[in-house]
Design a protein around this motif. Sequence first.
Motif, PDB file in Angstrom:
ATOM      1  N   TYR A 121      -9.333  -8.569  -2.321  1.00 20.36           N
ATOM      2  CA  TYR A 121     -10.260  -8.562  -1.191  1.00 20.36           C
ATOM      3  C   TYR A 121     -11.021  -9.880  -1.160  1.00 20.36           C
ATOM      4  O   TYR A 121     -11.660 -10.267  -2.139  1.00 20.36           O
ATOM      5  CB  TYR A 121     -11.248  -7.399  -1.309  1.00 20.36           C
ATOM      6  N   VAL A 122     -10.913 -10.552  -0.044  1.00 25.22           N
ATOM      7  CA  VAL A 122     -11.649 -11.789   0.186  1.00 25.22           C
ATOM      8  C   VAL A 122     -12.599 -11.545   1.347  1.00 25.22           C
ATOM      9  O   VAL A 122     -12.161 -11.132   2.420  1.00 25.22           O
ATOM     10  CB  VAL A 122     -10.703 -12.967   0.498  1.00 25.22           C
ATOM     11  N   PRO A 123     -13.901 -11.739   1.161  1.00 25.65           N
ATOM     12  CA  PRO A 123     -14.839 -11.525   2.279  1.00 25.65           C
ATOM     13  C   PRO A 123     -14.474 -12.379   3.489  1.00 25.65           C
ATOM     14  O   PRO A 123     -13.931 -13.480   3.372  1.00 25.65           O
ATOM     15  CB  PRO A 123     -16.197 -11.937   1.686  1.00 25.65           C
ATOM     16  N   ARG A 124     -14.752 -11.807   4.634  1.00 23.25           N
ATOM     17  CA  ARG A 124     -14.494 -12.435   5.938  1.00 23.25           C
ATOM     18  C   ARG A 124     -13.007 -12.561   6.245  1.00 23.25           C
ATOM     19  O   ARG A 124     -12.595 -13.296   7.128  1.00 23.25           O
ATOM     20  CB  ARG A 124     -15.163 -13.818   6.033  1.00 23.25           C
ATOM     21  N   ILE A 125     -12.146 -11.850   5.473  1.00 18.88           N
ATOM     22  CA  ILE A 125     -10.725 -11.767   5.789  1.00 18.88           C
ATOM     23  C   ILE A 125     -10.456 -10.390   6.386  1.00 18.88           C
ATOM     24  O   ILE A 125     -11.004  -9.383   5.941  1.00 18.88           O
ATOM     25  CB  ILE A 125      -9.858 -12.001   4.541  1.00 18.88           C
ATOM     26  N   THR A 126      -9.583 -10.325   7.400  1.00 18.29           N
ATOM     27  CA  THR A 126      -9.410  -9.083   8.159  1.00 18.29           C
ATOM     28  C   THR A 126      -8.899  -7.951   7.285  1.00 18.29           C
ATOM     29  O   THR A 126      -9.466  -6.857   7.262  1.00 18.29           O
ATOM     30  CB  THR A 126      -8.438  -9.317   9.330  1.00 18.29           C
ATOM     31  N   THR A 127      -7.843  -8.163   6.506  1.00 13.49           N
ATOM     32  CA  THR A 127      -7.207  -7.086   5.760  1.00 13.49           C
ATOM     33  C   THR A 127      -7.009  -7.505   4.312  1.00 13.49           C
ATOM     34  O   THR A 127      -6.575  -8.635   4.056  1.00 13.49           O
ATOM     35  CB  THR A 127      -5.838  -6.735   6.383  1.00 13.49           C
ATOM     36  N   PRO A 128      -7.306  -6.604   3.326  1.00 15.49           N
ATOM     37  CA  PRO A 128      -6.981  -6.929   1.930  1.00 15.49           C
ATOM     38  C   PRO A 128      -5.487  -7.111   1.753  1.00 15.49           C
ATOM     39  O   PRO A 128      -4.676  -6.401   2.351  1.00 15.49           O
ATOM     40  CB  PRO A 128      -7.501  -5.720   1.158  1.00 15.49           C
ATOM     41  N   ALA A 129      -5.099  -8.064   0.914  1.00 20.48           N
ATOM     42  CA  ALA A 129      -3.687  -8.377   0.706  1.00 20.48           C
ATOM     43  C   ALA A 129      -3.208  -7.715  -0.573  1.00 20.48           C
ATOM     44  O   ALA A 129      -3.887  -7.735  -1.595  1.00 20.48           O
ATOM     45  CB  ALA A 129      -3.478  -9.885   0.628  1.00 20.48           C
ATOM     46  N   ALA A 130      -1.991  -7.139  -0.510  1.00 17.62           N
ATOM     47  CA  ALA A 130      -1.357  -6.554  -1.696  1.00 17.62           C
ATOM     48  C   ALA A 130      -0.686  -7.673  -2.470  1.00 17.62           C
ATOM     49  O   ALA A 130       0.264  -8.297  -2.011  1.00 17.62           O
ATOM     50  CB  ALA A 130      -0.348  -5.495  -1.285  1.00 17.62           C
ATOM     51  N   VAL A 131      -1.179  -7.964  -3.669  1.00 18.72           N
ATOM     52  CA  VAL A 131      -0.672  -9.081  -4.461  1.00 18.72           C
ATOM     53  C   VAL A 131       0.250  -8.623  -5.583  1.00 18.72           C
ATOM     54  O   VAL A 131       0.953  -9.448  -6.168  1.00 18.72           O
ATOM     55  CB  VAL A 131      -1.850  -9.909  -5.042  1.00 18.72           C
ATOM     56  N   ALA A 132       0.249  -7.341  -5.929  1.00 21.55           N
ATOM     57  CA  ALA A 132       1.133  -6.831  -6.977  1.00 21.55           C
ATOM     58  C   ALA A 132       1.370  -5.354  -6.731  1.00 21.55           C
ATOM     59  O   ALA A 132       0.449  -4.629  -6.330  1.00 21.55           O
ATOM     60  CB  ALA A 132       0.539  -7.057  -8.369  1.00 21.55           C
ATOM     61  N   VAL A 133       2.601  -4.907  -6.969  1.00 26.72           N
ATOM     62  CA  VAL A 133       2.955  -3.506  -6.756  1.00 26.72           C
ATOM     63  C   VAL A 133       3.847  -3.038  -7.898  1.00 26.72           C
ATOM     64  O   VAL A 133       4.539  -3.836  -8.544  1.00 26.72           O
ATOM     65  CB  VAL A 133       3.684  -3.291  -5.407  1.00 26.72           C
ATOM     66  N   HIS A 134       3.791  -1.738  -8.158  1.00 28.06           N
ATOM     67  CA  HIS A 134       4.710  -1.113  -9.095  1.00 28.06           C
ATOM     68  C   HIS A 134       5.767  -0.390  -8.276  1.00 28.06           C
ATOM     69  O   HIS A 134       5.490   0.619  -7.622  1.00 28.06           O
ATOM     70  CB  HIS A 134       3.968  -0.128  -9.996  1.00 28.06           C
ATOM     71  N   ILE A 135       6.965  -0.908  -8.294  1.00 27.69           N
ATOM     72  CA  ILE A 135       8.027  -0.375  -7.447  1.00 27.69           C
ATOM     73  C   ILE A 135       8.627   0.841  -8.140  1.00 27.69           C
ATOM     74  O   ILE A 135       9.572   0.742  -8.943  1.00 27.69           O
ATOM     75  CB  ILE A 135       9.094  -1.452  -7.165  1.00 27.69           C
ATOM     76  N   ALA A 136       8.046   1.995  -7.872  1.00 23.19           N
ATOM     77  CA  ALA A 136       8.516   3.236  -8.470  1.00 23.19           C
ATOM     78  C   ALA A 136       7.905   4.387  -7.691  1.00 23.19           C
ATOM     79  O   ALA A 136       6.886   4.238  -7.014  1.00 23.19           O
ATOM     80  CB  ALA A 136       8.137   3.334  -9.942  1.00 23.19           C
ATOM     81  N   CYS A 137       8.560   5.528  -7.784  1.00 25.46           N
ATOM     82  CA  CYS A 137       8.027   6.749  -7.168  1.00 25.46           C
ATOM     83  C   CYS A 137       7.349   7.555  -8.276  1.00 25.46           C
ATOM     84  O   CYS A 137       8.011   8.255  -9.046  1.00 25.46           O
ATOM     85  CB  CYS A 137       9.148   7.554  -6.517  1.00 25.46           C
ATOM     86  N   ALA A 138       6.034   7.421  -8.373  1.00 24.65           N
ATOM     87  CA  ALA A 138       5.269   8.070  -9.439  1.00 24.65           C
ATOM     88  C   ALA A 138       3.983   8.630  -8.848  1.00 24.65           C
ATOM     89  O   ALA A 138       3.389   8.051  -7.939  1.00 24.65           O
ATOM     90  CB  ALA A 138       4.954   7.096 -10.567  1.00 24.65           C
ATOM     91  N   HIS A 139       3.577   9.764  -9.391  1.00 23.21           N
ATOM     92  CA  HIS A 139       2.382  10.453  -8.926  1.00 23.21           C
ATOM     93  C   HIS A 139       1.189   9.945  -9.733  1.00 23.21           C
ATOM     94  O   HIS A 139       0.837  10.483 -10.773  1.00 23.21           O
ATOM     95  CB  HIS A 139       2.545  11.966  -9.082  1.00 23.21           C
ATOM     96  N   ALA A 140       0.559   8.865  -9.280  1.00 16.77           N
ATOM     97  CA  ALA A 140      -0.586   8.275  -9.968  1.00 16.77           C
ATOM     98  C   ALA A 140      -1.866   8.968  -9.510  1.00 16.77           C
ATOM     99  O   ALA A 140      -2.128   9.084  -8.314  1.00 16.77           O
ATOM    100  CB  ALA A 140      -0.662   6.786  -9.684  1.00 16.77           C
TER     101      ALA A 140
END
Length: 463
Positions: free
Chosen positions: A405-424
Amino acid sequence: MPSCKPSYLPSCALPCSSVALQSLEGVPYLFASLGDGHVFNFKVNIAAALAHGAHGAAEAASASAAHVLLDRKSVLLGTQPVTLSVFENKVRLATCVSAARMCASPPPRATRPHATALLQGQTHIFAACDRPTILHSTSRKLVYSNVNQRNVTYMTAFHSSAFPESLALATESALSICTVDNIQKLHVQSIPLKEQPRRVVHHAQSRSILVAVESAVDEAVDPRDAHATGTVAVERSFIRCLDDTTFERVASFELDSHETPLSMFCATLRSGDPDKPALQFVLVGTAYMAHEEEEPSRGRILALEIVPSPVDGSRTFRIAGSVPNVKGGVFALHQLSDTALVAAVNNRVVVYGWTPSPGADASDTTYNMASVTRFSGNVLVLGLDVKNDFVLVADMMRSVSLLKYVPRITTPAAVAVHIACAHAVRVCLNRAFARMPLCVCIAGMTARVARCRSWPPSRTAIG
């Protein structure tokens, strides 16, 4: 000698059995015990007491209005009268010898009276009763430590060449000479709520424990129903405030009908006065449950301020800010900065700003909580954690992802993901690693540890 303004104790069949006036870690306390096992403690306002003593007879009436005894608290130690004795812990040896066996070898370790380790050279209070307790101060907070010697009638300091700087404990049948053991003992105490707890947080600023509970209460039936009479039990939700020392209920806040608390978090946010330090608020996220909905479509975010009373130690809730119409259930809350919050609302991660209302009274400031930006790339967000400007997200189907999250930016950017189907369900960032932070993901009944493959992340994977 004019008397100060009195502080009345509750009525009891047995009168006050012991009184002790002692300073612990520089804080003056007045301890008073009743015949039923209750021990009351007050903080003594020395400045008010000295000012009261300096007044003449003509000003005694107006000076008596000053409260000398403040912040009354009580704890039940036993069922018999309590005798309070002051002692100083000068040594930290582990010795306990019965008076009848002074020449014999020391008894086994299991029979030695011991309590939580006390600091050397400090003054403490020994409460002698059927369940004796040592009262001491840690970080200017009263702590009650149990002693595994029952039915002590009196305690006094004892010093000799054979037993230097010891304590003499008297019971109905024996005399014991001992010192406090230096073993840290964990005391576990169960507090019956008689309600269904949902969430719990600790409010350090007011020294309170907040518990979100659901309870069955009796309500009158609908008068339009001709076949129903009397009352019916319905589920209602409350925010209970407990004292973190005595665990007594000191305040309660009732939620709306069909409203369920889903999340709670204590956030330190900017106050309305820029000259004053930040205040700690209790953030409560709720949802209005309907049987026909698979997911909640409406909820609330409440920012509650705990206002303590300087006289009797009671507390009251004040709604400092709220988001009354959230489009979904608020499953998680966290703090981004002293002027921003982040919330998990169904499948969205929403950032809210925190600003004082213009023109509000400084003593009763209210705050605006407006949506600033959001991220909608999830199925159902169940957990959040924050480090600096990074937000770790736990999703019901898509495992974990890391947003920036960067202030004054419209949408938070996804910078890392866990590519899996898991119930977190819950996530936690390890703040000890600045260059390569670890995260703990609780998925189902399994706790998994993961980390970003590169740091700082640009667009990478979590594995």
